[in-house]
Design a protein around this motif. Structure first.
Motif, PDB file in Angstrom:
ATOM      1  N   GLY A   1       0.912  -1.226   0.170  1.00  0.00           N
ATOM      2  CA  GLY A   1       0.041  -0.001  -0.009  1.00  0.00           C
ATOM      3  C   GLY A   1       0.840   1.264  -0.029  1.00  0.00           C
ATOM      4  N   TYR A   2       2.050   1.255   0.761  1.00  0.00           N
ATOM      5  CA  TYR A   2       2.811   2.449   0.614  1.00  0.00           C
ATOM      6  C   TYR A   2       3.339   2.625  -0.454  1.00  0.00           C
ATOM      7  N   TRP A   3       3.974   1.769  -1.306  1.00  0.00           N
ATOM      8  CA  TRP A   3       4.625   1.663  -2.463  1.00  0.00           C
ATOM      9  C   TRP A   3       3.571   2.155  -3.513  1.00  0.00           C
TER      10      TRP A   3
ATOM     11  N   LEU B   1       0.002  15.852  -3.351  1.00  0.00           N
ATOM     12  CA  LEU B   1      -1.353  15.364  -2.962  1.00  0.00           C
ATOM     13  C   LEU B   1      -1.872  14.087  -3.226  1.00  0.00           C
ATOM     14  N   LEU B   2      -1.821  13.512  -4.467  1.00  0.00           N
ATOM     15  CA  LEU B   2      -2.186  12.294  -4.622  1.00  0.00           C
ATOM     16  C   LEU B   2      -1.659  11.269  -3.813  1.00  0.00           C
ATOM     17  N   VAL B   3      -0.483  11.271  -3.443  1.00  0.00           N
ATOM     18  CA  VAL B   3       0.405  10.454  -2.435  1.00  0.00           C
ATOM     19  C   VAL B   3      -0.680  10.464  -1.147  1.00  0.00           C
ATOM     20  N   TYR B   4      -0.873  11.649  -0.706  1.00  0.00           N
ATOM     21  CA  TYR B   4      -1.364  12.136   0.721  1.00  0.00           C
ATOM     22  C   TYR B   4      -2.730  11.403   0.632  1.00  0.00           C
TER      23      TYR B   4
ATOM     24  N   SER C   1      -3.591   8.080   3.161  1.00  0.00           N
ATOM     25  CA  SER C   1      -4.467   8.480   4.154  1.00  0.00           C
ATOM     26  C   SER C   1      -5.820   7.853   3.930  1.00  0.00           C
ATOM     27  N   TYR C   2      -6.186   7.648   2.979  1.00  0.00           N
ATOM     28  CA  TYR C   2      -7.707   7.292   2.685  1.00  0.00           C
ATOM     29  C   TYR C   2      -8.057   6.082   2.212  1.00  0.00           C
ATOM     30  N   VAL C   3      -6.944   5.729   1.520  1.00  0.00           N
ATOM     31  CA  VAL C   3      -7.211   4.378   0.683  1.00  0.00           C
ATOM     32  C   VAL C   3      -6.336   3.205   1.282  1.00  0.00           C
TER      33      VAL C   3
ATOM     34  N   PRO D   1       1.609   7.316  10.957  1.00  0.00           N
ATOM     35  CA  PRO D   1       1.707   8.638  10.259  1.00  0.00           C
ATOM     36  C   PRO D   1       2.995   9.081   9.685  1.00  0.00           C
ATOM     37  N   VAL D   2       4.053   8.338  10.509  1.00  0.00           N
ATOM     38  CA  VAL D   2       5.521   8.707   9.777  1.00  0.00           C
ATOM     39  C   VAL D   2       5.644   8.106   8.556  1.00  0.00           C
ATOM     40  N   TRP D   3       5.016   7.070   8.108  1.00  0.00           N
ATOM     41  CA  TRP D   3       5.013   6.402   6.785  1.00  0.00           C
ATOM     42  C   TRP D   3       4.427   7.437   5.821  1.00  0.00           C
ATOM     43  N   ILE D   4       3.158   7.965   6.116  1.00  0.00           N
ATOM     44  CA  ILE D   4       2.466   8.834   5.334  1.00  0.00           C
ATOM     45  C   ILE D   4       3.274  10.233   5.144  1.00  0.00           C
ATOM     46  N   GLY D   5       3.887  10.654   6.315  1.00  0.00           N
ATOM     47  CA  GLY D   5       4.695  12.002   5.963  1.00  0.00           C
ATOM     48  C   GLY D   5       5.707  11.744   5.131  1.00  0.00           C
TER      49      GLY D   5
END
Length: 304
Positions: A64-66, A234-237, A241-243, A248-252
């Motif tokens: 999901g991160y990638w 923005l697309l990554v965020y 965050s929502y999909v 939180p650190v991985w999102i950041g």
């Protein structure tokens, strides 16, 4: 706001040190080339090697991160390429350069120092989980698109394996299972070289801005810079965050990785194919200058 500015100031301060050193003849162009060569051929490979040997990676692959990061990169790449062909009437290779400039982040010179400044050691694992595959995926995609059916698998493999940063990644992965047996004197040699990579990378970034300059006007580079600095993160965020679900650190880290300006590899790629060189150099310069403000914005959004 003050905290975000204090994170960004040391990063861009070192960039300005490099730019000013060339601008006021404190360093020669040859010295600048030498610093860049140190960063790409020694500093960053040593940092990749050290981190991959020591870092504790999750047992499950963070798909999901990638997908969040590269989904955003693919989105802006496609948009930038379409704009290149439909609006600016450029050929297919110039379209690849435009897409490359929108989707490829300046991870080595800007991303690593800035993200580590923001999150510290907590960023190491997610940061290097991206770095380990960022260059191979982006370079392979760009080469295939530029060469079409002429793209040779052996050529692709050779370009990746012989890239100094990829060499550091590969060596780190090979040595990782035997990390406890590496003699201490090896780390006493590796650590200073790896530690110097960050500040030297930022100085090299400033030098490169002076070297490449503005060559292609403002219109298309401004569009690509918007895609790189605003749309990509923005697309990554949204995806992270929502999909998908992740800490939180991985999102950041993923968002700040995407929020980095266009990387110097876009210029190198354009020069290799002798197409879109001015576009790549102008976008590199403009996106780096604008990222001073957009990175502060993203740090605020992320609550750093």
């Amino acid at each position: 706001m003050l905290t975000a500015i204090l994170i960004v100031l040391p990063v861009f301060g070192l960039v300005m040190v490099g730019y000013s050193a060339i601008r006021f003849n404190l360093l020669s162009e040859k010295a600048g080339i030498g610093i860049s060569e140190f960063v790409f051929n020694l500093g960053m490979p040593a940092l990749m090697f050290r981190t991959l040997v020591h870092a504790e990676f999750p047992s499950n692959q963070p798909w999901g991160y990638w997908i969040s990061y590269f989904g955003g990169a693919l989105g802006v790449w496609v948009i930038s390429s379409l704009i290149s062909g439909k609006i600016f009437k450029q050929n297919s290779t110039e379209g690849v350069v435009a897409g490359f400039a929108a989707g490829q982040s300046n991870t080595m010179l800007m991303g690593i120092p800035m993200i580590m400044q923001a999150y510290g050691k907590a960023a190491e694992v997610p940061l290097f989980m991206l770095i380990a595959i960022h260059l191979p995926i982006i370079m392979t995609l760009a080469t295939i698109l530029a060469e079409g059916r002429k793209a040779s698998v052996l050529t692709l493999i050779k370009r990746l394996v012989t890239h100094p940063i990829m060499a550091g990644i590969i060596l780190g992965l090979i040595i990782r299972p035997f990390g406890h047996y590496v003699p201490e004197f090896i780390w006493k040699i590796t650590d200073p070289v790896a530690t110097a990579a960050g500040p030297c990378a930022l100085i090299a970034m400033g030098i490169s801005l002076h070297r490449y300059g503005i060559e292609a006007g403002w219109k298309q580079p401004s569009i690509i810079s918007f895609l790189k600095l605003i749309m990509h993160p923005l697309l990554v965020y949204v995806l992270a965050s929502y999909v998908f679900t992740m800490p939180p650190v991985w999102i950041g880290v993923a968002v700040l990785f995407a929020a980095c300006p266009t990387g110097v590899n876009a210029y190198i790629f354009a020069a290799q194919y002798r197409q879109g060189i001015g576009l790549a150099s102008t976008t590199l310069t403009l996106s780096t200058a604008l990222s001073i403000f957009t990175i502060v914005m993203w740090l605020r959004v992320l609550g750093v």
